[in-house]
Design a protein around this motif. Structure first.
Motif, PDB file in Angstrom:
ATOM      1  N   PHE A  24       0.950  -1.135  -0.062  1.00  7.60           N
ATOM      2  CA  PHE A  24       0.027   0.000   0.078  1.00  7.60           C
ATOM      3  C   PHE A  24       0.842   1.249  -0.170  1.00  7.60           C
ATOM      4  N   GLU A  25       1.930   1.121   0.851  1.00  9.97           N
ATOM      5  CA  GLU A  25       2.917   2.330   0.850  1.00  9.97           C
ATOM      6  C   GLU A  25       3.297   2.699  -0.369  1.00  9.97           C
ATOM      7  N   LYS A  26       3.992   1.602  -1.202  1.00  8.68           N
ATOM      8  CA  LYS A  26       4.434   1.714  -2.307  1.00  8.68           C
ATOM      9  C   LYS A  26       3.600   2.257  -3.473  1.00  8.68           C
ATOM     10  N   ALA A  27       2.080   1.503  -3.600  1.00  9.79           N
ATOM     11  CA  ALA A  27       1.261   2.141  -4.249  1.00  9.79           C
ATOM     12  C   ALA A  27       0.772   3.642  -3.944  1.00  9.79           C
ATOM     13  N   GLY A  28       0.980   4.235  -2.771  1.00  5.15           N
ATOM     14  CA  GLY A  28       0.673   5.314  -2.572  1.00  5.15           C
ATOM     15  C   GLY A  28       1.692   6.399  -3.044  1.00  5.15           C
ATOM     16  N   ASN A  29       2.976   5.880  -2.927  1.00  8.59           N
ATOM     17  CA  ASN A  29       4.316   6.819  -3.510  1.00  8.59           C
ATOM     18  C   ASN A  29       4.082   6.680  -5.061  1.00  8.59           C
ATOM     19  N   VAL A  30       3.593   5.755  -5.565  1.00 10.30           N
ATOM     20  CA  VAL A  30       3.678   5.873  -7.282  1.00 10.30           C
ATOM     21  C   VAL A  30       2.535   6.979  -7.578  1.00 10.30           C
ATOM     22  N   LEU A  31       1.452   6.665  -6.679  1.00  7.47           N
ATOM     23  CA  LEU A  31       0.319   8.037  -7.052  1.00  7.47           C
ATOM     24  C   LEU A  31       0.762   9.239  -6.867  1.00  7.47           C
ATOM     25  N   LYS A  32       1.591   9.442  -5.682  1.00  7.96           N
ATOM     26  CA  LYS A  32       2.216  10.680  -5.444  1.00  7.96           C
ATOM     27  C   LYS A  32       3.166  11.391  -6.770  1.00  7.96           C
ATOM     28  N   THR A  33       3.578  10.393  -7.401  1.00  8.62           N
ATOM     29  CA  THR A  33       4.356  10.740  -8.582  1.00  8.62           C
ATOM     30  C   THR A  33       3.720  10.599  -9.863  1.00  8.62           C
ATOM     31  N   ALA A  34       2.954   9.905  -9.864  1.00 14.43           N
ATOM     32  CA  ALA A  34       2.105   9.674 -11.299  1.00 14.43           C
ATOM     33  C   ALA A  34       1.031  10.391 -11.565  1.00 14.43           C
ATOM     34  N   PHE A  81      -3.504   8.187   6.553  1.00 18.75           N
ATOM     35  CA  PHE A  81      -4.387   7.444   7.554  1.00 18.75           C
ATOM     36  C   PHE A  81      -4.272   6.230   7.666  1.00 18.75           C
ATOM     37  N   ILE A  82      -4.631   5.351   6.408  1.00 13.57           N
ATOM     38  CA  ILE A  82      -4.373   3.858   6.341  1.00 13.57           C
ATOM     39  C   ILE A  82      -2.958   3.566   6.611  1.00 13.57           C
ATOM     40  N   GLY A  83      -1.940   4.262   6.390  1.00 10.38           N
ATOM     41  CA  GLY A  83      -0.617   3.820   6.967  1.00 10.38           C
ATOM     42  C   GLY A  83      -0.376   3.980   8.336  1.00 10.38           C
ATOM     43  N   ALA A  84      -0.828   4.976   8.747  1.00  6.80           N
ATOM     44  CA  ALA A  84      -0.747   5.421  10.371  1.00  6.80           C
ATOM     45  C   ALA A  84      -1.581   4.047  10.993  1.00  6.80           C
ATOM     46  N   ARG A  85      -2.899   3.667  10.632  1.00  6.99           N
ATOM     47  CA  ARG A  85      -3.652   2.872  11.314  1.00  6.99           C
ATOM     48  C   ARG A  85      -3.254   1.595  11.481  1.00  6.99           C
ATOM     49  N   THR A  86      -2.574   0.984   9.817  1.00  9.85           N
ATOM     50  CA  THR A  86      -2.002  -0.057   9.910  1.00  9.85           C
ATOM     51  C   THR A  86      -0.695  -0.354  10.918  1.00  9.85           C
ATOM     52  N   GLY A  87      -0.024   0.756  10.921  1.00 14.14           N
ATOM     53  CA  GLY A  87       1.222   0.503  11.802  1.00 14.14           C
ATOM     54  C   GLY A  87       1.138   0.504  13.227  1.00 14.14           C
ATOM     55  N   ALA A  88      -0.332   1.468  13.604  1.00  9.07           N
ATOM     56  CA  ALA A  88      -0.697   1.252  15.074  1.00  9.07           C
ATOM     57  C   ALA A  88      -1.321  -0.104  15.538  1.00  9.07           C
ATOM     58  N   SER A  89      -1.935  -0.584  14.573  1.00  6.48           N
ATOM     59  CA  SER A  89      -2.624  -2.177  14.711  1.00  6.48           C
ATOM     60  C   SER A  89      -1.589  -3.061  14.672  1.00  6.48           C
ATOM     61  N   ILE A  90      -0.563  -2.999  13.940  1.00  6.88           N
ATOM     62  CA  ILE A  90       0.384  -4.039  13.900  1.00  6.88           C
ATOM     63  C   ILE A  90       1.349  -3.937  15.338  1.00  6.88           C
ATOM     64  N   LYS A  91       1.576  -2.815  15.686  1.00  8.43           N
ATOM     65  CA  LYS A  91       2.201  -2.426  16.983  1.00  8.43           C
ATOM     66  C   LYS A  91       1.481  -3.017  18.251  1.00  8.43           C
ATOM     67  N   GLY A  92       0.185  -2.498  18.222  1.00  5.96           N
ATOM     68  CA  GLY A  92      -0.689  -3.019  19.213  1.00  5.96           C
ATOM     69  C   GLY A  92      -0.877  -4.548  19.409  1.00  5.96           C
ATOM     70  N   ALA A  93      -0.987  -5.226  18.146  1.00  5.67           N
ATOM     71  CA  ALA A  93      -0.958  -6.634  18.267  1.00  5.67           C
ATOM     72  C   ALA A  93       0.277  -7.427  18.844  1.00  5.67           C
ATOM     73  N   MET A  94       1.375  -6.619  18.363  1.00  5.11           N
ATOM     74  CA  MET A  94       2.743  -7.093  18.893  1.00  5.11           C
ATOM     75  C   MET A  94       2.774  -6.697  20.392  1.00  5.11           C
ATOM     76  N   ASP A  95       2.476  -5.728  20.960  1.00  9.25           N
ATOM     77  CA  ASP A  95       2.330  -5.512  22.296  1.00  9.25           C
ATOM     78  C   ASP A  95       1.456  -6.316  23.228  1.00  9.25           C
ATOM     79  N   ALA A  96       0.518  -6.409  22.811  1.00  9.91           N
ATOM     80  CA  ALA A  96      -0.734  -7.416  23.324  1.00  9.91           C
ATOM     81  C   ALA A  96      -0.094  -8.651  23.418  1.00  9.91           C
ATOM     82  N   THR A  97       0.769  -9.180  22.496  1.00 14.08           N
ATOM     83  CA  THR A  97       0.935 -10.702  22.541  1.00 14.08           C
ATOM     84  C   THR A  97       2.045 -10.739  23.327  1.00 14.08           C
ATOM     85  N   THR A  98       3.071  -9.632  23.421  1.00 13.33           N
ATOM     86  CA  THR A  98       4.472  -9.597  24.251  1.00 13.33           C
ATOM     87  C   THR A  98       3.709  -9.413  25.798  1.00 13.33           C
TER      88      THR A  98
END
Length: 129
Positions: A24-34, A81-98
């Motif tokens: 998704f991040e790569k696609a967003g960066n391509v859009l910003k250029t394209a 927002f999608i990038g930030a939400r995804t990052g926060a969700s991954i970190k939250g799942a990792m923290d909860a599992t830890t």
């Protein structure tokens, strides 16, 4: 209610999710250029049927270019927002599992400490003559 979380399974899902998020991040960066490039090359509408395209120095932005710019502006915040939400969700799942794993380790350590304590023996009649 009991919990049965397999940290290795969670790790596998988080790795797959991170990989998808990178896409998704790569696609967003391509859009910003394209999109700006497409807007530049879309040309303008000019009187007399002249092309007006080419996007050279000082070329105006036509209706298509303007629409593409507005599209990027409207999606820029959503993509962030999608990038930030995804990052926060991954970190939250990792923290909860830890925390889950650490909680199990603490419970195991407490049980082991209790098992190693000197036993108290209270026999009936002990110490009586």
């Amino acid at each position: 209610m009991g919990w049965d979380i397999k940290p290795s399974g969670v790790r596998g899902v988080l790795i797959k999710t991170s990989t998808a998020a990178e896409g998704f991040e790569k696609a967003g960066n391509v859009l910003k250029t394209a999109l700006p490039d497409a807007a530049t090359h879309a040309g303008t509408v000019s009187m007399g049927g002249g092309g007006g395209g080419g996007g050279g120095e000082g070329a105006g932005t036509g209706p298509i270019g303007g629409a593409l710019a507005e599209l990027m502006t409207s999606h820029d915040q959503r993509l962030a927002f999608i990038g930030a939400r995804t990052g926060a969700s991954i970190k939250g799942a990792m923290d909860a599992t830890t925390a889950y794993v650490n909680g199990n380790l603490e419970q195991a350590a407490t049980a082991q400490q209790e098992a190693l304590k000197e036993p108290k023996i209270d026999l009936p009649g002990a110490g009586q003559k």
